[in-house]
Write a protein that holds these residues in place. Structure first.
Motif, short mmCIF file in Angstrom:
data_model
loop_
_atom_site.label_atom_id
_atom_site.label_comp_id
_atom_site.label_asym_id
_atom_site.label_seq_id
_atom_site.Cartn_x
_atom_site.Cartn_y
_atom_site.Cartn_z
N PRO A 97 0.81 -1.24 0.00
CA PRO A 97 0.00 0.00 0.00
C PRO A 97 0.84 1.28 0.00
N GLN A 98 1.89 1.35 0.81
CA GLN A 98 2.67 2.58 0.87
C GLN A 98 3.40 2.84 -0.46
N GLU A 99 4.01 1.80 -1.00
CA GLU A 99 4.73 1.95 -2.26
C GLU A 99 3.78 2.23 -3.42
N LEU A 100 2.58 1.64 -3.36
CA LEU A 100 1.57 1.91 -4.37
C LEU A 100 1.17 3.38 -4.35
N LEU A 101 1.07 3.94 -3.17
CA LEU A 101 0.77 5.37 -3.04
C LEU A 101 1.86 6.21 -3.69
N TRP A 102 3.13 5.88 -3.42
CA TRP A 102 4.22 6.62 -4.04
C TRP A 102 4.14 6.55 -5.56
N CYS A 103 3.88 5.35 -6.07
CA CYS A 103 3.81 5.17 -7.52
C CYS A 103 2.70 6.00 -8.13
N ARG A 104 1.55 6.01 -7.49
CA ARG A 104 0.42 6.76 -8.04
C ARG A 104 0.68 8.26 -8.01
N HIS A 105 1.27 8.72 -6.94
CA HIS A 105 1.55 10.14 -6.82
C HIS A 105 2.58 10.55 -7.88
N TYR A 106 3.63 9.78 -8.00
CA TYR A 106 4.65 10.06 -9.02
C TYR A 106 4.05 9.98 -10.42
N ALA A 107 3.21 8.97 -10.67
CA ALA A 107 2.63 8.79 -12.01
C ALA A 107 1.77 9.98 -12.41
N ARG A 108 1.03 10.54 -11.46
CA ARG A 108 0.20 11.70 -11.79
C ARG A 108 1.07 12.91 -12.15
N LEU A 109 2.14 13.12 -11.39
CA LEU A 109 3.06 14.21 -11.72
C LEU A 109 3.71 13.97 -13.07
N TRP A 110 4.13 12.73 -13.30
CA TRP A 110 4.79 12.37 -14.55
C TRP A 110 3.86 12.58 -15.74
N LEU A 111 2.59 12.15 -15.59
CA LEU A 111 1.64 12.27 -16.68
C LEU A 111 1.30 13.74 -16.96
N GLY A 112 1.26 14.55 -15.92
CA GLY A 112 1.04 15.98 -16.12
C GLY A 112 2.17 16.59 -16.94
N HIS A 113 3.40 16.19 -16.66
CA HIS A 113 4.54 16.68 -17.43
C HIS A 113 4.45 16.20 -18.87
N LEU A 114 4.06 14.96 -19.06
CA LEU A 114 3.89 14.42 -20.40
C LEU A 114 2.83 15.19 -21.17
N ARG A 115 1.71 15.48 -20.52
CA ARG A 115 0.63 16.21 -21.17
C ARG A 115 1.10 17.60 -21.59
N ASP A 116 1.85 18.28 -20.71
CA ASP A 116 2.36 19.61 -21.04
C ASP A 116 3.30 19.56 -22.24
N THR A 117 4.16 18.55 -22.27
CA THR A 117 5.09 18.39 -23.39
C THR A 117 4.34 18.15 -24.68
N PHE A 118 3.33 17.31 -24.62
CA PHE A 118 2.53 16.97 -25.79
C PHE A 118 1.84 18.20 -26.35
N ARG A 119 1.24 18.99 -25.46
CA ARG A 119 0.51 20.17 -25.91
C ARG A 119 1.45 21.25 -26.44
N ALA A 120 2.59 21.43 -25.78
CA ALA A 120 3.53 22.47 -26.21
C ALA A 120 4.11 22.18 -27.59
N SER A 121 4.23 20.91 -27.92
CA SER A 121 4.82 20.53 -29.21
C SER A 121 3.77 20.21 -30.27
N ASN A 122 2.48 20.41 -29.95
CA ASN A 122 1.39 20.06 -30.85
C ASN A 122 1.44 18.59 -31.25
N GLY A 123 1.93 17.76 -30.35
CA GLY A 123 1.97 16.33 -30.60
C GLY A 123 3.18 15.86 -31.38
N ASP A 124 4.11 16.78 -31.70
CA ASP A 124 5.26 16.41 -32.52
C ASP A 124 6.44 15.87 -31.71
#
Length: 214
Positions: free
Chosen positions: A128-155
């Motif tokens: 449970p504790q490590e799962l929490l860390w993974c989920r928290h990190y994954a949300r931050l990571w995915l937010g960064h990915l989304r920003d990169t995707f939008r800034a580059s228009n998907g390129d």
């Protein structure tokens, strides 16, 4: 277990989040080393994956050199991005369903570690504790990915993605806040999505839709 730790932990812990995991829960990373890692050898010029194939695990290079070609354009062996010892690709599939966005070949005789996304999810599901860390990190990571995707228009979508500095920044953000969160809190949420592997280390359903549009 100790043998697997000695063989694989040093390379895994070059990745900032896996280092955070190993430093804070050696037992979890030991399990990852024993049950979620496979070695694969490749000859020069051998294709490791191609665009459109489903990613099954994160690749970490232990020996040799790889060459990555983003997109669909066919290029000569003298072009593309090099992946050197201690670097990795396809972290994405640990957190979201991922389809390869380019082609990877071995430039030299190479030895890779493959961290299975399915086995990684199974291990974290029971911690449970490590799962929490993974989920928290994954949300931050995915937010960064989304920003990169939008800034580059998907390129700028490929299998390499975030720099070490970016990853360290994400890990610093979870380090200061994660201890104050109840480790069972996310297990009780009803909106957590499940990866096709059947394990819920992956991110929430609204975020999963973003990956389907890449």
């Amino acid at each position: 277990m100790l043998l697997h730790w000695e063989l694989f932990s040093r390379l895994l812990m070059k990745h900032p989040f896996l280092r955070f995991l190993g430093q804070n829960s050696r037992g979890a990373l030991t399990e990852v080393c024993q049950y979620a890692i496979a070695e694969a050898r490749f000859h020069p010029g051998e294709e490791i994956f191609h665009r459109g194939a489903k990613a099954e695990g994160m690749l970490l290079l232990n020996i040799g050199r790889l060459q990555y070609f983003a997109g669909v354009e066919q290029r000569s062996l003298g072009e593309g991005m090099f992946v050197d010892v201690g670097q990795w690709l396809c972290e994405q599939c640990l957190w979201i369903p991922w389809t390869h966005q380019g082609r990877l070949v071995a430039h030299d005789q190479s030895l890779c570690l493959m961290l299975s996304s399915k086995q990684f999810g199974m291990i974290m599901e029971n911690r449970p504790q490590e799962l929490l860390w993974c989920r928290h990190y994954a949300r931050l990571w995915l937010g960064h990915l989304r920003d990169t995707f939008r800034a580059s228009n998907g390129d700028d979508v490929h299998d390499l993605f975030l720099s070490n500095d970016d990853l360290r920044s994400l890990v610093r953000r979870i380090s200061g806040t994660i201890a104050a969160i109840n480790p069972f809190h996310l297990r009780a949420q009803s909106d957590l999505s499940t990866h096709p592997s059947g394990h819920s280390v992956h991110t929430v359903s609204t975020e999963m839709k973003f990956n389907q549009n890449l």
